[in-house]
Structures are given as C-alpha cells and as structure tokens.
Design a protein around this motif. Structure first.
Motif, mmCIF file in Angstrom:
data_model
loop_
_atom_site.group_PDB
_atom_site.id
_atom_site.type_symbol
_atom_site.label_atom_id
_atom_site.label_comp_id
_atom_site.label_asym_id
_atom_site.label_seq_id
_atom_site.Cartn_x
_atom_site.Cartn_y
_atom_site.Cartn_z
ATOM 1 N N GLU A 188 9.212 51.357 65.392
ATOM 2 C CA GLU A 188 9.095 49.998 65.571
ATOM 3 C C GLU A 188 8.521 49.388 66.801
ATOM 4 O OE1 GLU A 188 13.295 47.985 65.433
ATOM 5 O OE2 GLU A 188 14.192 49.778 64.331
ATOM 6 N N MET A 201 9.260 43.235 67.265
ATOM 7 C CA MET A 201 10.279 43.048 66.261
ATOM 8 C C MET A 201 9.400 41.938 65.336
ATOM 9 S SD MET A 201 13.946 41.412 66.420
ATOM 10 C CE MET A 201 14.968 41.376 64.862
ATOM 11 N N THR A 258 13.641 46.602 60.955
ATOM 12 C CA THR A 258 13.883 46.682 62.348
ATOM 13 C C THR A 258 15.500 46.919 62.973
ATOM 14 O OG1 THR A 258 14.385 44.154 62.360
ATOM 15 C CG2 THR A 258 11.939 45.005 62.684
#
Length: 494
Positions: free
Chosen positions: A337, A388, A398
C-alpha cells in the motif's frame, strides 16, 4: 565531573571526539527546534562538515533555539553546549561527543532577538525541526487560518511560531538590503521547503505586508529536504551509559539514536557546510521521490505500529514490529500500500522495506508507541491518506490503511471512556474525543464523523461510503474482540 570543553578530551579513546576546538566556533547557522532529533541529526552532519573543512569549518557553529523547553538550553549552556550521542547498535552502543552547537538559547526568552540573529549577515543558513504540527498546516498543506498560535503572532511584537519568526527575520533582512539566509525545513512535511515558503509568505500577507510576501517568494531559497533517523525519547539508562562510556564524565543530556542516518537536500546556491562529509548526507536536484518513500513507508508504517500496537498492549515500536501478527501486517502494508506513487525500482523498494523492518526491530532503540502516536491528525493526510487515495483510484485494496485509521479512532474512543492508559497528544484532541462521546456505541457514526474532517483527511475518498463502512467494521471488531485476536485474524487472512 560534568562534561565540558575543558575535559572532553579526557574521555577514553573508544569515544569519538570532535577534531576541532569548540571554543573557536563562530555562528553561521540558526536552528529552530533544538530537540532530540536535531541533536542526533543536523548537529551530527554539521560536526562532520566542520571536521572535514579545517579552519574554514569553524564558521559553521549552530545557534540552536529550543522552542518550548528552556531547561534544555540551560543544560546545554552548563556543559559548554557539549553532549553525548549514544548510537545504539543491535549488539552494543557507541559514544560520540557532539560539539557543533556554539550557542543554545530559549526562543521565548530571546524571541525579541532571535529574528535579529537570523537576519545577522553571519547567518547563512536556517534549519528547522519544529515537528509537523509546528507549521500549522491543514490537510492540503496550506497554513491553517484558524490556528490560535498564528493568530496571536499576527499582533505580537515578537512572534513565537516558526512562520512568524521567519517572516519577521526576512522583514529585517529586506529592510537592511541584505542577502537572506537559505531556509531548510527538516521536518516530515510533504514538499517541506515549498510548503514552508508558502506558509511564511502567507503569514507575511496576513500581517498586511504583501510586498514582503512577494519579496520572500522572489529572493529566499527554501530547498526541500528529507531526513531519516530514529531518535527515541531519552531514558534514565542513557545517563548511566554515557557516564560509563565517557570514563566517569557526567552528561545530563545524552541522547540515543539508531545507526541509520540519511539527509537528502535539494541543491541550493550560496555558502554551506560540507555536509556530504557525513556518509549519510547527499545533495540532489529533486527530493520528491526520497521524501515520498520515507513519509509513506517509514512514517506511515510507524503510525500503524503505534496505533494497532498500543491497542494490543505493545509499548514500543520494537515490540510491535516483532509481534508475530502485527509485524507481517505492517510489512504487507508498507510494501503493498505505502509504495503508491513511489517511483523507485521494485528491488530498491524491497530492500528499503526490509531495512525498515530491521530498524524497527532494533532492541537497542526504545521508541514508545505513545510518542509515535502523537499528533495523528496532523500527520494523517500525507503519510496515510495520500497513498490510500492513490490505491483506491486504481482499484487496489487498502486493508492496512483501514486498520490504521480505525485503530487511531479507537485510541480516542477508549480515552474518552478513561479506558486507555496511553496519553493522547493532538491539536484536535478535544474535538476528536467529543465525536467519540457523542457516538459512543455507534461505530458508523464515529467513522463518518472522523472521515468527514477534510482538514485532516482531505476531500472525500474514492467510493467514500464504502471506506466509512470498512472503518466502522474495523472499529466494531476492535471493540468486540481483544486487539491481539483481531491482529491474528488479519495476519492469517494475508
């Protein structure tokens, strides 16, 4: 015997000592924010530069201003501005005597002259480590027009905030027709040089001086930088270790730091120390990629370790990173991420992520999750929400960011119920606790209210309601179950 200029050479040969006479230093740098990080980072690189430059290096003494703690300035003065840096290797500790600070002052005692010190022609560089909250920024990086400290500075004869002090100093330089110093922000703020430049310009305009604002924009250099070193809060053991390693000399203000050191600085014009004499310092044309990698991968992962680790009863970053459930979760979060829009080769990202986990697990660094968890509302936008948002726009999941946000909200919910031993420090703490009080048993309402704060999270996230629902579900899990059980299930899910 207290450490000082008259006796530091008596320390054992195993201690690294400055190869110059600290009494001969002349001020060339003014630093705002003389905290632990500054003393383990900018001072370290400047000391290496002075040592490498010979007599020419003596012009780069640092006038270091504490912004909130007068005690530290007094303690430095008592030791002739010398102190011990304890580099905590995994298998031992190395002591170095630091001597690049030529003068220590307390900004609020000397603020009437601090701007003048910056405007002094001898000052060629101003560095800052006042933490991200010291710039009073909103989620989009602009200066907060409602910040009480900034509003107070608008009418103050002697400003106390960094933007206020710098704007006043630049006014003095302009009035004298002088050359302004280069201003280097060394805090974890996205595009930190450009952001600080705009903050100082905005402050000048707020005070009714648009001409000064324009002059700052045209004449003052604000290079971007990236700084990286883990520096925990001092412990009582530090003084004992310093005394032992210094052969009996007493140091009331030693600090610990990890071995890793990195300082990436955008090239600028004008005289400067030979900072690249330190192997961790380098000058580049563009800092953005280094900055983004550090803010997202290190600082973002730190936040997840702190908030989830704190809920699981893990008191330090080393404990949290070594946890068999949370450690793998953070590794996945960092690599899957937090690398969003970090334009580095895959093998470089793999190596950096592995290095970070090794650093986090260093047992010699006692970095409390409570300390890392401070000021989350200031840090959230650039360290967590930016990657994100990029992932969501690409259709990528996420889960780590959802867990991080939910764990952060849970800190406030528990604190509001007086069920959290960890203390909370945040400029929006009262408001955030009130949200949790108003929706104590309604996780959806808590998630909606938190994520609606654009000054923290920015504009609505892609598929915003779905993200609110995911955060609410995570909050429910953290409420119904013990945090370690939640983490074990998430780790097993992969």
């Amino acid at each position: 015997m207290k450490l000082g200029r008259s006796n530091f050479q008596k320390a054992p040969d195993t201690v690294y000592k400055p190869n110059f006479d600290p009494a001969l230093l002349r001020p060339g740098i003014v630093h705002l924010g003389c905290g632990n990080f500054h003393r383990a980072h900018q001072v370290t690189a400047t000391q290496a530069a002075i040592g490498a430059m010979g007599a020419d290096g003596l012009q780069w003494g640092i006038v270091s201003a504490t912004m909130r703690r007068p005690e530290l300035a007094l303690e430095l003065v008592e030791q002739d501005n010398l102190y011990t840096l304890l580099t905590r290797e995994p298998n031992g500790t190395v002591a170095s005597i630091m001597a690049a600070i030529s003068e220590a002052v307390f900004a609020r005692d000397t603020h009437s002259t601090l701007a003048a010190r910056i405007a002094d022609p001898r000052t060629k560089i101003v560095t800052l480590t006042v933490t991200a909250s010291g710039y009073y920024l909103t989620a989009d990086g602009s200066i907060d027009p409602e910040a009480a400290d900034l509003l107070a500075d608008l009418t103050a004869k002697s400003p106390r905030t960094a933007p206020g002090i710098l704007a006043q100093a630049m006014s003095l330089v302009r009035a004298k027709g002088g050359t302004p110093p280069v201003i280097l922000c060394c805090d974890n703020v996205a595009n930190n040089g450009r952001t600080l430049r705009q903050a100082v310009m905005d402050f000048a305009s707020w005070r009714g001086n648009d001409e000064l604002s324009a002059w700052i924009g045209e004449n003052v250099q604000f290079p971007d930088t990236m700084v990286d070193r883990i520096v925990p809060a001092p412990l009582s053991d530090d003084k004992d270790d310093a005394r032992r390693l210094l052969g009996g000399l007493e140091d009331s203000i030693p600090i610990s730091a990890e071995p890793w050191f990195q300082w990436v600085i955008q090239r600028f014009d004008g005289p400067r120390p030979l900072w690249e004499a330190h192997p961790g310092a380098r000058f580049v044309s563009d800092v953005d990629t280094f900055e983004r990698a550090k803010l997202q991968m290190l600082n973002g992962a730190h936040m997840l370790l702190a908030y989830a680790g704190g809920l699981a009863g893990l008191n330090t970053i080393a404990e949290a990173a070594s946890d068999p459930a949370l450690g793998p979760i953070v590794e996945r979060f960092m690599r899957r991420e937090q690398t969003a829009d970090v334009n580095l080769p895959e093998e470089t990202l793999d190596r950096y992520a592995a290095d970070l986990m090794t650093r986090f697990r260093n047992p010699g660094i006692v970095h409390e999750v409570e300390r890392i968890g401070r000021n989350g509302s200031v840090k959230m936008a650039m360290r967590v929400i930016r990657p994100m948002r990029a992932n969501l726009e690409r259709g990528e999941p996420t889960p780590g960011a959802i867990l991080l946000i939910a764990s952060w909200i849970r800190w406030f919910a528990l604190h509001e119920q007086e069920a959290l031993e960890i203390s909370l420090t945040d400029p929006r703490a009262d408001h955030l606790r009130q949200i949790c009080a108003d929706a104590r048993d309604d996780h959806m309402a808590q998630a909606e209210a938190f994520l609606a704060m654009e000054e923290v999270f920015g504009p609505p996230l892609p598929d915003h309601e779905r993200q609110v629902t995911a955060v609410a579900k995570a909050l429910g899990d953290l409420t119904r179950l013990e945090a370690p059980e939640v983490l074990r299930k998430l780790a097993a899910a992969g």
